[in-house]
Design an enzyme around this catalytic site. Sequence first.
Site, PDB file in Angstrom:
ATOM      1  N   CYS A 249      14.763  -3.800  16.475  1.00 18.75           N
ATOM      2  CA  CYS A 249      15.430  -4.976  16.427  1.00 18.75           C
ATOM      3  C   CYS A 249      14.813  -6.252  16.222  1.00 18.75           C
ATOM      4  O   CYS A 249      13.571  -6.271  16.130  1.00 18.75           O
ATOM      5  CB  CYS A 249      15.559  -4.949  18.189  1.00 18.75           C
ATOM      6  SG  CYS A 249      16.400  -3.577  19.069  1.00 18.75           S
TER       7      CYS A 249
ATOM      8  N   LYS B 137       0.278   4.240  -9.825  1.00 19.07           N
ATOM      9  CA  LYS B 137       1.308   4.549  -8.836  1.00 19.07           C
ATOM     10  C   LYS B 137       2.167   5.531  -8.966  1.00 19.07           C
ATOM     11  O   LYS B 137       2.613   6.452  -8.192  1.00 19.07           O
ATOM     12  CB  LYS B 137       2.188   3.316  -8.628  1.00 19.07           C
ATOM     13  CG  LYS B 137       3.051   3.165  -7.374  1.00 19.07           C
ATOM     14  CD  LYS B 137       2.377   3.269  -6.167  1.00 19.07           C
ATOM     15  CE  LYS B 137       3.391   3.261  -4.861  1.00 19.07           C
ATOM     16  NZ  LYS B 137       2.543   3.729  -3.722  1.00 19.07           N
TER      17      LYS B 137
ATOM     18  N   ASN C 296      14.194  -7.100  22.594  1.00 26.66           N
ATOM     19  CA  ASN C 296      13.747  -6.206  21.489  1.00 26.66           C
ATOM     20  C   ASN C 296      12.538  -5.479  22.121  1.00 26.66           C
ATOM     21  O   ASN C 296      11.576  -5.905  22.844  1.00 26.66           O
ATOM     22  CB  ASN C 296      12.959  -6.790  20.489  1.00 26.66           C
ATOM     23  CG  ASN C 296      12.032  -6.170  19.483  1.00 26.66           C
ATOM     24  OD1 ASN C 296      12.368  -5.051  19.230  1.00 26.66           O
ATOM     25  ND2 ASN C 296      11.115  -6.806  18.916  1.00 26.66           N
ATOM     26  N   GLY C 297      12.717  -4.180  22.048  1.00 24.69           N
ATOM     27  CA  GLY C 297      11.566  -3.207  22.858  1.00 24.69           C
ATOM     28  C   GLY C 297      12.258  -2.253  23.895  1.00 24.69           C
ATOM     29  O   GLY C 297      13.784  -1.997  23.892  1.00 24.69           O
TER      30      GLY C 297
ATOM     31  N   TRP D 100      18.299  -1.836  16.856  1.00 27.14           N
ATOM     32  CA  TRP D 100      18.246  -0.572  16.343  1.00 27.14           C
ATOM     33  C   TRP D 100      18.428   0.411  18.063  1.00 27.14           C
ATOM     34  O   TRP D 100      17.432  -0.031  19.009  1.00 27.14           O
ATOM     35  CB  TRP D 100      16.631  -0.348  16.019  1.00 27.14           C
ATOM     36  CG  TRP D 100      16.445   1.258  15.949  1.00 27.14           C
ATOM     37  CD1 TRP D 100      15.306   1.408  16.770  1.00 27.14           C
ATOM     38  CD2 TRP D 100      16.670   2.337  15.134  1.00 27.14           C
ATOM     39  NE1 TRP D 100      15.062   2.763  16.425  1.00 27.14           N
ATOM     40  CE2 TRP D 100      16.081   3.255  15.500  1.00 27.14           C
ATOM     41  CE3 TRP D 100      17.775   2.300  14.266  1.00 27.14           C
ATOM     42  CZ2 TRP D 100      16.262   4.590  15.061  1.00 27.14           C
ATOM     43  CZ3 TRP D 100      18.188   3.542  13.730  1.00 27.14           C
ATOM     44  CH2 TRP D 100      17.259   4.650  14.292  1.00 27.14           C
TER      45      TRP D 100
ATOM     46  N   GLU E 285      -5.331  13.149   4.743  1.00 27.24           N
ATOM     47  CA  GLU E 285      -4.731  11.903   4.378  1.00 27.24           C
ATOM     48  C   GLU E 285      -5.808  10.893   4.737  1.00 27.24           C
ATOM     49  O   GLU E 285      -6.111   9.946   3.828  1.00 27.24           O
ATOM     50  CB  GLU E 285      -3.494  11.697   5.158  1.00 27.24           C
ATOM     51  CG  GLU E 285      -2.821  10.459   4.716  1.00 27.24           C
ATOM     52  CD  GLU E 285      -2.557  10.445   3.329  1.00 27.24           C
ATOM     53  OE1 GLU E 285      -2.755  11.311   2.460  1.00 27.24           O
ATOM     54  OE2 GLU E 285      -2.226   9.143   2.787  1.00 27.24           O
TER      55      GLU E 285
ATOM     56  N   LYS F 141      -7.311   8.499   1.551  1.00 26.89           N
ATOM     57  CA  LYS F 141      -7.110   6.918   1.667  1.00 26.89           C
ATOM     58  C   LYS F 141      -8.447   6.366   1.482  1.00 26.89           C
ATOM     59  O   LYS F 141      -8.795   5.524   0.772  1.00 26.89           O
ATOM     60  CB  LYS F 141      -6.635   6.594   2.888  1.00 26.89           C
ATOM     61  CG  LYS F 141      -5.051   6.908   2.983  1.00 26.89           C
ATOM     62  CD  LYS F 141      -4.194   5.839   2.410  1.00 26.89           C
ATOM     63  CE  LYS F 141      -3.168   6.240   1.385  1.00 26.89           C
ATOM     64  NZ  LYS F 141      -2.852   7.604   0.973  1.00 26.89           N
TER      65      LYS F 141
ATOM     66  N   GLU G 280      -9.862   6.740  -1.936  1.00 29.06           N
ATOM     67  CA  GLU G 280      -9.021   6.134  -3.196  1.00 29.06           C
ATOM     68  C   GLU G 280      -9.111   4.586  -3.018  1.00 29.06           C
ATOM     69  O   GLU G 280      -9.359   4.085  -4.195  1.00 29.06           O
ATOM     70  CB  GLU G 280      -7.612   6.591  -3.402  1.00 29.06           C
ATOM     71  CG  GLU G 280      -6.587   6.084  -2.154  1.00 29.06           C
ATOM     72  CD  GLU G 280      -5.424   6.483  -2.264  1.00 29.06           C
ATOM     73  OE1 GLU G 280      -4.680   6.864  -1.473  1.00 29.06           O
ATOM     74  OE2 GLU G 280      -4.869   6.549  -3.503  1.00 29.06           O
TER      75      GLU G 280
ATOM     76  N   HIS H  41     -18.122  26.880   8.880  1.00 32.17           N
ATOM     77  CA  HIS H  41     -18.277  27.806   7.881  1.00 32.17           C
ATOM     78  C   HIS H  41     -18.856  27.093   6.569  1.00 32.17           C
ATOM     79  O   HIS H  41     -18.683  27.383   5.604  1.00 32.17           O
ATOM     80  CB  HIS H  41     -16.969  28.018   7.640  1.00 32.17           C
ATOM     81  CG  HIS H  41     -16.419  28.734   8.844  1.00 32.17           C
ATOM     82  ND1 HIS H  41     -16.843  30.164   9.173  1.00 32.17           N
ATOM     83  CD2 HIS H  41     -15.407  28.657   9.766  1.00 32.17           C
ATOM     84  CE1 HIS H  41     -16.376  30.492  10.261  1.00 32.17           C
ATOM     85  NE2 HIS H  41     -15.465  29.641  10.580  1.00 32.17           N
TER      86      HIS H  41
ATOM     87  N   ARG I  41      13.908  -5.133   8.917  1.00 29.82           N
ATOM     88  CA  ARG I  41      13.506  -4.460  10.055  1.00 29.82           C
ATOM     89  C   ARG I  41      14.019  -3.227  10.299  1.00 29.82           C
ATOM     90  O   ARG I  41      13.737  -2.090  10.905  1.00 29.82           O
ATOM     91  CB  ARG I  41      13.349  -5.227  11.310  1.00 29.82           C
ATOM     92  CG  ARG I  41      12.246  -6.508  11.162  1.00 29.82           C
ATOM     93  CD  ARG I  41      12.524  -7.460  12.286  1.00 29.82           C
ATOM     94  NE  ARG I  41      12.023  -6.736  13.548  1.00 29.82           N
ATOM     95  CZ  ARG I  41      11.174  -7.065  14.098  1.00 29.82           C
ATOM     96  NH1 ARG I  41      10.057  -7.420  13.342  1.00 29.82           N
ATOM     97  NH2 ARG I  41      10.899  -6.460  15.317  1.00 29.82           N
TER      98      ARG I  41
HETATM   99  C1  F6R Z   1      -2.406   8.531  -2.572  1.00 26.02           C
HETATM  100  C2  F6R Z   1      -1.146   8.481  -3.647  1.00 26.02           C
HETATM  101  C3  F6R Z   1      -1.106   9.597  -4.337  1.00 26.02           C
HETATM  102  C4  F6R Z   1       0.435  10.107  -4.363  1.00 26.02           C
HETATM  103  C5  F6R Z   1       0.513  11.404  -5.555  1.00 26.02           C
HETATM  104  C6  F6R Z   1       1.819  11.787  -5.316  1.00 26.02           C
HETATM  105  O1  F6R Z   1      -2.319   7.470  -1.833  1.00 26.02           O
HETATM  106  O2  F6R Z   1      -0.595   7.601  -3.731  1.00 26.02           O
HETATM  107  O3  F6R Z   1      -1.812  10.673  -3.852  1.00 26.02           O
HETATM  108  O4  F6R Z   1       0.848  10.665  -3.074  1.00 26.02           O
HETATM  109  O5  F6R Z   1       0.118  10.708  -6.825  1.00 26.02           O
HETATM  110  O6  F6R Z   1       2.805  10.792  -5.759  1.00 26.02           O
HETATM  111  P1  F6R Z   1       4.342  10.990  -5.584  1.00 26.02           P
HETATM  112  O7  F6R Z   1       4.577  10.884  -3.978  1.00 26.02           O
HETATM  113  O8  F6R Z   1       4.888   9.899  -6.229  1.00 26.02           O
HETATM  114  O9  F6R Z   1       4.825  12.329  -6.286  1.00 26.02           O
END
Ligand code: F6R
Length: 618
Positions: free
Chosen positions: A2, A613, A100-101, A76, A489, A493, A496, A512, A27
Amino acid sequence: MCGIVGYVGSRPAVDVVVGGLRRLEYRGYDSSGVAHFSGSRIEITKSEGKLQNVETLLKTVSTAPAARCGIGHTRWATHGKPTTQNAHPHRTGHVVLVHNGIIENYQEIKQQLVARGHKPVSETDSELFGFLVLEKMDAGRSMLDAVRESFLEVQGACSIVVMSEKEPGRIVGVRNGAPMVAAADPQGGVILASDAQPILEYTRDVVFMEHGDLVVGTEAGLEFRELQSGRPVARPTSRLDWTPGALDKQGFDHYMLKEIHEQPASIVDTLNGVLDRARAESFPLAAQPAVELLAAAKRITIVACGTAWHASMVGKYWLERWMRVPVTVELASEYRYRNPVIDPGMLVIGVSQSGETADTLAVIHELKKQGIATLAITNTRGSSLSREAQATVFTSAGPEIGVAATKTFTVQMLALLCFAAAIGKQRLDPAGRAELETVFSQLVRIPHLLEEYLSSPLRTTVQSIAREIQRSRGFFFIGRGTSYPLALEGALKLKEIAYVHAEGYAAGELKHGPIAMIDGEMVVVVLAPTDAWREKTVSNLEEVKARGARVIGVGHPADEMLKKVSHHWIPLPGAELHESLLPFVLTPVIQLLSYELAVLKGTDIDKPRNLAKSVTVE
Ligand code: F6R
């Protein structure tokens, strides 16, 4: 989720409110509405669907252009379907409000109100608040006192803005959890909104209201009060000196941080895309070719890379748990060269935010050629993957500029959960179906929960932990069950964007081998929300702590034991959540931890070195 806008002043109020709602559209919402004063009467215009529907209706409301005070809302749906009747603003006698909420104790309040003879007309929790205010105003209280006293009766994180025909030209707002920003209009009057976007057109001097703040807005300006005591309180004004670049980042220092904060809205938009929310059932999938493919699958193989691979691993838990089909999750770059065993009953799903990842694309291309059913889950319309696969599910995270995937990770998980549950519910016994109903009713509240969590002191907590551990030699993230892919993950993160060595491990695997690396210079982030695996994960924590590691515990606030054994502690929201939903609340924690460590290291967060990206080469 919302969005709220309120205005009183010398400008055309309906234009300010509708313009503000436009800026809050990002949103995500499924109905909207506006209320404006016409003399001392309040008129309400609302509709299901897009804001455009309300704008069209407003063209026929002759009093709208002259109004100088009004409130508006994008909704929402959490309690009740996204219908016009459930849309805000809600009227109760002379009281009109937007909310909202979530009001957690709404069942209890509803029973009491009905026992006192009131007849709510909508299915929402929001409308009930109007009755509380009405009762108090009719007993002689001012709107301000009535709102304050009513708010003390409700539980849950929410923001509310109220008007009453008994006090024309006045709006009263409360912030308790869900964010609210207030500003004095330089031309006289005030504007309130769920974030600064609707305000920036008029002024850059804003007040970020605190939890438990009440505000009264009139043409004369703003007045803040403490919710608990009702005493006046001073709130500092912040000047938003946003450059065009910062404006693009909505004031966040980096796109990554902005995108972390966009996750609640990405969830709303993806649910709106994948589900048909007008149907009153749990997980009401919109008709789409993906449904048939998934329902027919005898086994499923998911191929992906990086973050998408981690989202897919979480998805495996749900697909197996709810759909009861065997699922394997494969790194696309490995699978494509492995000469894997395939059979006609299998479905292969390519998960990719960009839809251009060469390895994922190649698997889908090859298996399709061999007659295997193929499905894409991607955030990018028109992408090669979506054109290649037989059917596509589009996630709706909007553009992700930061190279590190954040919000797209969340919506990839979400899409997999929706399909696992929607198809699963046809196959489960009544107890399983009832469980899924609980999951669904909690899922639609996740955007609100996350919005509140992200505006809580979470970031300050993570920042201070990051300062203390920034010089550590390395990191392990550990977890079990769905927290295991989250651990992977978290480590990815950190590597990277902060360029720090980190590994994600299934907590039970530490002994192990990797436990040999543990000493006082290592940090272990223990993801141990309250689920079926928590106890075992905590035993693994004890093992690393005994060997000198600094431990960051991530768990639910009531888990005193976990908190006590951890050197640093990050509390999670949603203690009542079904364990299937815990990945959604763990996600911002692992993202923010990496982000804050990267800030301290001074890396190029949105464009980390050596990364692209979209990985279009193998
Ligand atoms: C990590 C990241 C990459 C992508 C990977 C796959 O933050 O962005 O590990 O997840 O290159 O990319 P997609 O999802 O575009 O296939």
